[in-house]
Design a protein around this motif. Structure first.
Motif, short mmCIF file in Angstrom:
data_model
loop_
_atom_site.label_atom_id
_atom_site.label_comp_id
_atom_site.label_asym_id
_atom_site.label_seq_id
_atom_site.Cartn_x
_atom_site.Cartn_y
_atom_site.Cartn_z
N TYR A 59 -44.48 9.70 11.00
CA TYR A 59 -43.20 9.02 10.93
C TYR A 59 -43.37 7.68 10.21
CZ TYR A 59 -42.18 12.05 15.01
OH TYR A 59 -42.03 13.11 15.87
N ASN A 69 -34.20 4.67 6.68
CA ASN A 69 -34.51 5.96 7.28
C ASN A 69 -33.29 6.46 8.06
OD1 ASN A 69 -35.42 7.94 9.32
ND2 ASN A 69 -37.44 7.48 8.53
N TYR A 230 -45.55 5.77 15.19
CA TYR A 230 -45.66 6.89 16.11
C TYR A 230 -44.96 6.49 17.41
CZ TYR A 230 -47.28 10.87 18.71
OH TYR A 230 -47.29 12.03 19.45
N VAL A 490 -38.44 14.91 8.82
CA VAL A 490 -37.54 14.26 9.77
C VAL A 490 -36.40 13.50 9.08
CG1 VAL A 490 -37.43 12.43 11.51
CG2 VAL A 490 -39.23 14.17 11.63
#
Length: 526
Positions: A59, A69, A230, A490
């Motif tokens: 991530y 994001n 993370y 993601v």
């Protein structure tokens, strides 16, 4: 029988983002999930005290706000977050040797100096210059402002000055990334490295990856003071945050609620008013009706299976023909960590042979050891490990094999060897340390994640097709997830869920949300 505003099918990150945002908008939402655990391919499961991520493990852009994001923007919108653990590198075993791949532009330059020399460094620096305007163009439009109807002209209007300043480079974003390398990057190591990054990002090498995806990645990873993230508590903590956001605004999550069919009303069908999705029927026979929409977070192929034959229009059937990435081999291990080096990385990538291509079966192995960052994911003195072949395992090898057969067990042993061998480059005595050993196959992926052929997602090469987006020819049926938006990771699925929710909301509701989340903030990457 129950009636709500919107029914969402599937609690992957795309479905959760969509449902949570819809609840935030004020819609009455029910999210139906067939599994006993939410999260889809991103769920976390427990064995003997070890917490294992089933899917994403890398991530970025989530530990700070404002951020471009899409998942960060959803978390901001629903007022939820997790504790983020940060780090700046992963380990890479490649045919040339081992190196520590730190994010940021300068660390990779040092690798090139040591391994390839000044010409390679000059090529990399020239590529960075070429990517600079593309990076700016890729983040000129905040994902939170996007919707899939004409209302987008109003929601994007405040950002048009930024978009217009990047107009000369925007068209380059829709082509393959490999085009940008022509005449610029000749060094084979850099070419191979960029192919690997493209493949990990989209499931395709540079010739098939959209330049926009790589521009976004360059904007995120190759900048000053960048870190990787993370979630403390593993992927399950991130899923729990999305569930909390959904429930905070009155949305419902129903687990063990398998949708058997999307209900279609054809009674008022005309040429201008097509058939309409009006709800879902569960495997139990229960029906849940939707006043506004049904949103499917199932894959394109699995969504078609949920429609009655009469509703499978040619335009819908096109989704059935989307090219698919292969599947995975997984190895989840709980191991004794006694005596292991203290400087283990959280992540490793292993490439066995550049010449066969990064997308060749069993050539690349990805490894995650998240307990390096978060010891609470494993019992004291232990580590949890997830190794996998990223979207390179052919489903045809497994088709028709019964999961309880001797042949299945034999094939699991054979096809998992590449994972063991990769891990033994990191921990040579690994096999003697195992307390828990779980081998996953394409059939595991298909069964537990309800993925058609266990596929990672669509393999739509740049310039050879377009993702179909969230809208469908059936009134009231929208889609989100990896089958709708470029990229498979993601950020892509979070964006897809956000866009579907925004499209259902009114323009005024959407405009208010944009102001609440970013307002006058500068969310562009520096």
């Amino acid at each position: 029988m129950e009636t709500v505003d919107v029914v969402v099918v599937g609690s992957g990150i795309g479905g959760l983002c969509c449902a949570a945002l819809l609840a935030r908008y004020g819609f009455q939402v029910i999210l139906c999930e067939s599994h006993s655990i939410p999260g889809g391919a991103a769920h976390t499961f427990e064995r003997q005290g070890f917490q294992f991520d089933s899917g994403p493990s890398l991530y970025s852009g989530l530990s700070y706000t404002p951020s471009v994001n899409p998942l960060r923007q959803v978390l901001d919108a629903i007022g939820e977050d997790v504790a983020w653990l940060t780090y700046d590198a992963w380990g890479c075993f490649v045919p040339e040797g081992y190196f520590r791949a730190a994010v940021g532009a300068e660390p990779f330059i040092q690798i090139l100096k040591d391994w390839r020399g000044p010409e390679a460094v000059a090529e990399w620096q020239q590529l960075q210059q070429i990517m600079a305007p593309l990076k700016a163009a890729s983040v000129a439009i905040p994902p939170i402002a996007v919707r899939s109807d004409w209302g987008v002209l109003r929601t994007l209007y405040p950002f048009l000055p930024d978009v217009l300043t990047q107009a000369r480079t925007l068209f380059q974003l829709s082509g393959p990334f490999s085009k940008l390398l022509e005449g610029v990057v000749h060094d084979p190591f850099i070419r191979n490295w960029l192919d690997l990054l493209c493949f990990m990002l989209s499931g395709l090498p540079a010739r098939g990856t959209l330049a926009a995806e790589m521009a976004f990645m360059f904007a995120d990873w190759y900048r000053p003071n960048v870190v990787l993230d993370y979630p403390k508590g593993g992927g399950g903590a991130l899923i729990a945050a999305l569930v909390r956001g959904l429930q905070r605004y009155g949305g419902q999550l129903r687990l063990n609620a398998t949708v058997q069919q999307i209900l279609i009303d054809s009674s008022k069908e005309t040429r201008r008013a097509p058939q309409q999705a009006v709800g879902v029927q569960l495997k139990t026979g229960e029906r849940i009706f939707a006043r506004h929409a049904v949103v499917s977070n199932a894959s394109a192929w699995d969504t078609i299976k949920l429609l009655p034959e009469s509703a499978r229009l040619p335009a819908i059937q096109k989704r059935q023909n989307l090219p698919a990435c292969p599947s995975f081999m997984h190895l989840h291990l709980g191991i004794d960590a006694a005596g292991l080096p203290p400087d283990l990385e959280c992540h490793y990538l292993i490439v066995n042979d550049w010449d066969v291509g990064v997308d060749a079966p069993q050539n690349v192995v990805a490894v995650s050891i998240p307990s390096v960052l978060d010891p609470d994911l494993a019992p004291p003195g232990k580590h949890c490990i997830h190794a996998y072949t990223p979207a390179t395992e052919p489903y045809d090898l497994w088709a028709g094999i019964h999961r309880n057969s001797d042949r299945y067990q034999q094939l699991k042993v054979e096809r998992a060897q590449v994972l063991w061998q990769g891990l033994e480059r990191i921990i040579p005595d690994l096999r003697d340390r195992c307390d828990v050993t779980l081998v996953g196959t394409p059939l595991t992926h298909q069964r537990f994640l309800r993925r058609d052929r266990g596929s990672y997602g669509p393999a739509i090469a740049a310039g050879q097709g377009m993702f179909p987006g969230c809208k469908t020819p059936l009134k009231g049926l929208l889609c989100c997830g990896d089958s709708t938006f470029p990229g498979i990771g993601v950020p892509a699925v979070a964006a897809s869920g956000m866009i579907a929710a925004n499209t259902i909301a009114s323009v005024s509701q959407h405009h208010d949300l944009i102001n609440d989340i970013i307002g006058g903030k500068d969310v562009k990457m520096s």
